[in-house]
Write an enzyme that holds these catalytic residues in place. Structure first.
Site, short mmCIF file in Angstrom:
data_model
loop_
_atom_site.label_atom_id
_atom_site.label_comp_id
_atom_site.label_asym_id
_atom_site.label_seq_id
_atom_site.Cartn_x
_atom_site.Cartn_y
_atom_site.Cartn_z
NE ARG A 49 -4.37 17.24 -1.34
CZ ARG A 49 -5.60 17.73 -1.13
NH1 ARG A 49 -6.64 16.91 -1.17
NH2 ARG A 49 -5.79 19.00 -0.91
CE1 TYR A 101 11.30 -3.44 2.73
CE2 TYR A 101 9.38 -2.26 3.49
CZ TYR A 101 10.71 -2.27 3.10
OH TYR A 101 11.41 -1.11 3.08
CG ASP A 172 4.44 -6.56 -1.26
OD1 ASP A 172 4.91 -6.48 -2.42
OD2 ASP A 172 4.88 -5.90 -0.30
CE LYS A 197 12.10 -1.59 -2.55
NZ LYS A 197 11.30 -2.39 -1.63
C1 LIG Z 1 10.53 -2.20 -0.51
C2 LIG Z 1 9.33 -2.98 -0.25
C3 LIG Z 1 8.17 -2.38 0.25
C4 LIG Z 1 8.12 -0.91 0.61
O1 LIG Z 1 8.28 -0.10 -0.51
P1 LIG Z 1 8.94 1.37 -0.46
O2 LIG Z 1 8.83 1.82 -1.87
O3 LIG Z 1 10.37 1.20 0.00
O4 LIG Z 1 8.15 2.18 0.49
C5 LIG Z 1 7.05 -3.17 0.43
N1 LIG Z 1 7.06 -4.49 0.14
C6 LIG Z 1 8.18 -5.10 -0.33
C7 LIG Z 1 8.13 -6.56 -0.62
C8 LIG Z 1 9.34 -4.37 -0.54
O5 LIG Z 1 10.43 -5.00 -0.99
#
Ligand SMILES: *Cc1c(COP(=O)(O)O)cnc(C)c1O
Length: 385
Positions: A49, A101, A172, A197
């Protein structure tokens, strides 16, 4: 010294090439705990962890890609954002872009607010951010381009405002990946990724990252990851490491396909709007050229009716109707009932997300097959008999 991003996807600067028997693929250390030879003697690893070599290797690779001093690998993008928000205290105020998001908006509205944080939502790409700053403001949170409306914010300009008022700038960077954009170099303090992604890239693994070059935040995150326990598992760390190796070639190919599709959609009489920041008519085109090395593979478009939008979703055959993005397979999403379903409808509509809005995450298939698939879907799937 590794200078170029393509090489950084594959090699870690200063890596000991004799470690792990010279294994070219970094091993998966599938262990929960580590034994000690005596009290006070540790190999540097006590419990997974807190520390795991595979996760740490991935963290170093991602830190190198973003130009951060450290990165933290979490079990999902949302786990990364939730962990980061634990550095704030009740009463702190955050300025957040209004088009984010959907999961981030849900986290802020339902969890962060319950924990005492205050939010002001603004269009960071065009509104006066400075006007929203209060004595308790601690951070500005943005995406650029935004999901799904592809608004482009000038990171360096917002960073100047943040620095002037002693605020953190959090970006982000999921939509462009570090291959195309590095917010820390433009003055951001923290970068977030959904590693699910483009970094993972294969629609098969969830992961998230927080990257920073701020020592104080790094210390807090180190404490938090060990305390809340949302670090990425060794096997999933390895899958993301494997995905990152091909990040460069995937991004280039997906972007090339996206440009072709954006042009095809722009010429289609049933399409009322194409929002892709690589089209010169996009209002963020020049900012993108200044701050990013590419335009990415995400595009949003609007069609003439809800019926047509639903028919396209039903009739695509190669393109899959699914949430998520950034993988090798092209996906089409209906933000209004999927990614942004939990965003209050008045905010959704104000942001321009309607029942005729579709979002494409363009993959690496042959672009002619993708365009033929779209053409067939626009025609109600008449080739599907
Ligand atoms: C998908 C996404 C998230 C969240 O990510 P997860 O891996 O699905 O928890 C956050 N920000 C953006 C821009 C995203 O496309």
């Amino acid at each position: 010294m590794i200078n170029n991003i393509e090489t950084k996807c594959l090699h870690l600067d200063g890596e000991d090439r004799t470690a792990n028997f010279g294994a070219v693929s970094y091993p998966i250390f599938q262990t929960a705990t580590y034994a000690h030879s005596a009290v006070g003697c540790s190999t540097g690893y006590d419990y997974s962890r807190l520390q795991n070599p595979t996760r740490e290797h991935l963290e170093k690779v991602v830190a190198q890609l973003e130009g951060g001093t450290s990165a933290f690998a979490l079990s999902s993008g949302m786990a990364a954002i939730a962990l980061l928000f634990e550095i704030f205290k009740p009463g702190d105020h955050i300025i957040a872009d209004s088009d984010l998001y959907g999961g981030s908006i849900r986290l802020f509205d339902n969890v962060s607010k319950k924990n005492g944080l205050e939010f002001t939502s603004v269009n960071c790409w065009c509104d006066d951010i400075e006007r929203c700053i209060k004595p308790n403001t601690k951070a500005i949170y943005i995406e650029t381009p935004t999901n799904p409306m592809m608004n482009v914010t000038d990171i360096a300009a917002v960073s100047r405002i943040a620095k002037k008022h002693g605020l953190l700038l959090i970006v982000d960077n999921t939509f462009l990946s570090p291959y195309f954009q590095n917010p820390l170099a433009l003055g951001a303090d923290v970068v977030i990724h959904s590693g699910t992604k483009f970094l993972g890239g294969h629609n098969d693994t969830l992961a998230g990252f927080v990257v920073t070059n701020n020592r104080e935040i790094e210390e807090k995150l180190l404490f938090l990851i060990k305390t809340v326990g949302s670090g990425l598992s060794p096997f999933d760390s390895w899958l993301i490491l494997r995905g990152i190796k091909t990040l460069g070639v995937r991004m280039e190919r997906a972007q090339q396909n996206a440009i072709e599709i954006a042009k095809w959609l722009s010429a289609n009489k049933h399409v009322t709007r194409v929002i892709y920041p690589g089209l010169p008519e996009h209002p963020g085109y020049n900012t993108m050229k200044k701050q990013a090395r590419g335009f990415g593979a995400m595009l949003t478009f609007k069609v003439e009716s809800r019926e047509l939008a639903l028919s396209i979703l039903k009739n695509v055959r190669i393109i899959r109707f699914a949430e998520s993005l950034g993988g090798v397979e092209t996906l089409i999403t209906y933000p209004t009932t999927q990614t942004h379903a939990d965003v209050p409808s008045e905010i959704r509509e104000k942001n321009g997300i309607t029942d005729t809005t579709l979002r494409l995450s363009v993959g690496i298939e042959n672009v002619n097959d993708l365009i033929a698939d779209l053409e067939n879907a626009f025609n109600g799937g008449e080739d599907n008999a």
